[in-house]
Design a protein around this motif. Structure first.
Motif, short mmCIF file in Angstrom:
data_model
loop_
_atom_site.label_atom_id
_atom_site.label_comp_id
_atom_site.label_asym_id
_atom_site.label_seq_id
_atom_site.Cartn_x
_atom_site.Cartn_y
_atom_site.Cartn_z
N ALA A 17 0.83 -1.20 0.00
CA ALA A 17 0.00 0.00 0.00
C ALA A 17 0.87 1.25 0.00
O ALA A 17 0.56 2.24 -0.69
CB ALA A 17 -0.92 0.00 1.22
N ALA A 18 1.95 1.24 0.77
CA ALA A 18 2.86 2.39 0.79
C ALA A 18 3.53 2.57 -0.57
O ALA A 18 3.66 3.70 -1.07
CB ALA A 18 3.91 2.21 1.88
N ASP A 19 3.95 1.47 -1.17
CA ASP A 19 4.56 1.55 -2.51
C ASP A 19 3.60 2.19 -3.50
O ASP A 19 3.98 3.09 -4.27
CB ASP A 19 4.94 0.15 -3.00
N ALA A 24 1.89 6.69 -6.91
CA ALA A 24 0.79 7.54 -7.33
C ALA A 24 1.09 9.01 -7.00
O ALA A 24 0.80 9.91 -7.80
CB ALA A 24 -0.51 7.10 -6.66
N ALA A 25 1.66 9.26 -5.84
CA ALA A 25 2.01 10.62 -5.45
C ALA A 25 3.09 11.19 -6.37
O ALA A 25 3.08 12.40 -6.68
CB ALA A 25 2.49 10.64 -4.00
N THR A 26 4.00 10.35 -6.80
CA THR A 26 5.05 10.81 -7.72
C THR A 26 4.43 11.26 -9.05
O THR A 26 4.79 12.30 -9.60
CB THR A 26 6.06 9.68 -7.97
N ARG A 27 3.50 10.48 -9.57
CA ARG A 27 2.84 10.87 -10.83
C ARG A 27 2.03 12.15 -10.65
O ARG A 27 2.01 13.02 -11.53
CB ARG A 27 1.96 9.71 -11.32
N GLU A 28 1.37 12.28 -9.51
CA GLU A 28 0.61 13.49 -9.23
C GLU A 28 1.52 14.71 -9.19
O GLU A 28 1.21 15.78 -9.74
CB GLU A 28 -0.11 13.33 -7.89
N GLY A 48 1.68 10.53 2.32
CA GLY A 48 1.42 10.30 3.73
C GLY A 48 2.42 9.37 4.39
O GLY A 48 2.07 8.60 5.29
N VAL A 49 3.69 9.44 3.92
CA VAL A 49 4.75 8.61 4.50
C VAL A 49 5.93 9.49 4.87
O VAL A 49 6.02 10.64 4.44
CB VAL A 49 5.21 7.51 3.51
N ALA A 50 6.84 8.94 5.65
CA ALA A 50 8.08 9.65 5.97
C ALA A 50 9.03 9.60 4.77
O ALA A 50 8.99 8.66 3.99
CB ALA A 50 8.74 9.02 7.19
#
Length: 206
Positions: A17-19, A24-28, A48-50
């Motif tokens: 899930a973190a991966d 997805a955040a990178t693409r955004e 939402g991760v460190a």
């Protein structure tokens, strides 16, 4: 070939899930900020991760963007449309659609540029994108051979060279059309390209 992530480390198992959230955040971030302004700190906040969570998985920004873009290409499927030509047209249209996405366009152009001076990054692109998507050529050729549209190619070395050549021709033409020339790879262009791919210049009128 699984090469999206860095070498395995001891300790807690990775979270799928973190991966997924990080990619997805990178693409955004690529869409909103572009390559030059994208930072791992911003990606971490969006996911939402460190930030240390990202560094445990990817050595740097380049590798993270390669894997985020590679995940888009994993969505490619070879449709069974009844003939080799129609199958090629279907997958090429999918490929062009993915390349038209802002995150694919900016990410791929940036990492390819970076890879001109980074051999390890070039190998990662080859493993994560090129080698994984050659499955489409293998599947399409096997299907066409089963239909009797293509002859068998029993020699493994010759067969591998053919797969490489087909992939390079398709990927090179579509990437150049969409990312370099900035022209649409629409249905008319794809039909013409497929005709030349299958029959050569002498078969354009067939």
């Amino acid at each position: 070939m699984q090469s999206r992530s860095p070498a395995s480390r001891t300790g807690r198992p990775r979270s799928a899930a973190a991966d997924a959230a990080i990619l997805a955040a990178t693409r955004e971030a690529l869409v909103e900020l572009g390559w030059s302004k994208l930072t791992l700190a911003d990606v971490a906040t969006r996911a939402g991760v460190a930030k240390t969570t990202i560094y445990r998985r990817w050595p740097g920004k380049n590798e993270l963007v390669v894997d985020a873009v590679a995940e888009l290409f994993d969505e490619l499927e070879l449709p069974d449309r009844g003939s080799l030509a129609a199958d090629i047209e279907g997958v090429v249209l999918q490929f062009a659609t993915i390349l038209a996405l802002p995150e694919a366009r900016s990410g791929l152009m940036a990492v390819v540029a970076e890879a001109t001076r980074d051999e390890a990054l070039r190998e990662r692109i080859r493993a994560s994108v090129v080698d994984r998507q050659k499955r489409l050529v293998l599947e399409g050729r096997a299907r066409a051979q089963a239909r009797g549209e293509l002859p068998p190619e029993p020699d493994p070395a010759s067969s591998a060279r053919t797969v490489d050549l087909i992939f390079d021709m398709v990927a090179g033409a579509v990437v150049h059309r969409t990312l370099v020339s900035a022209e649409p790879a629409d249905e008319e262009w794809v039909r013409g390209f497929t005709r030349v791919l299958l029959h050569g210049l002498g078969g354009q009128g067939t």
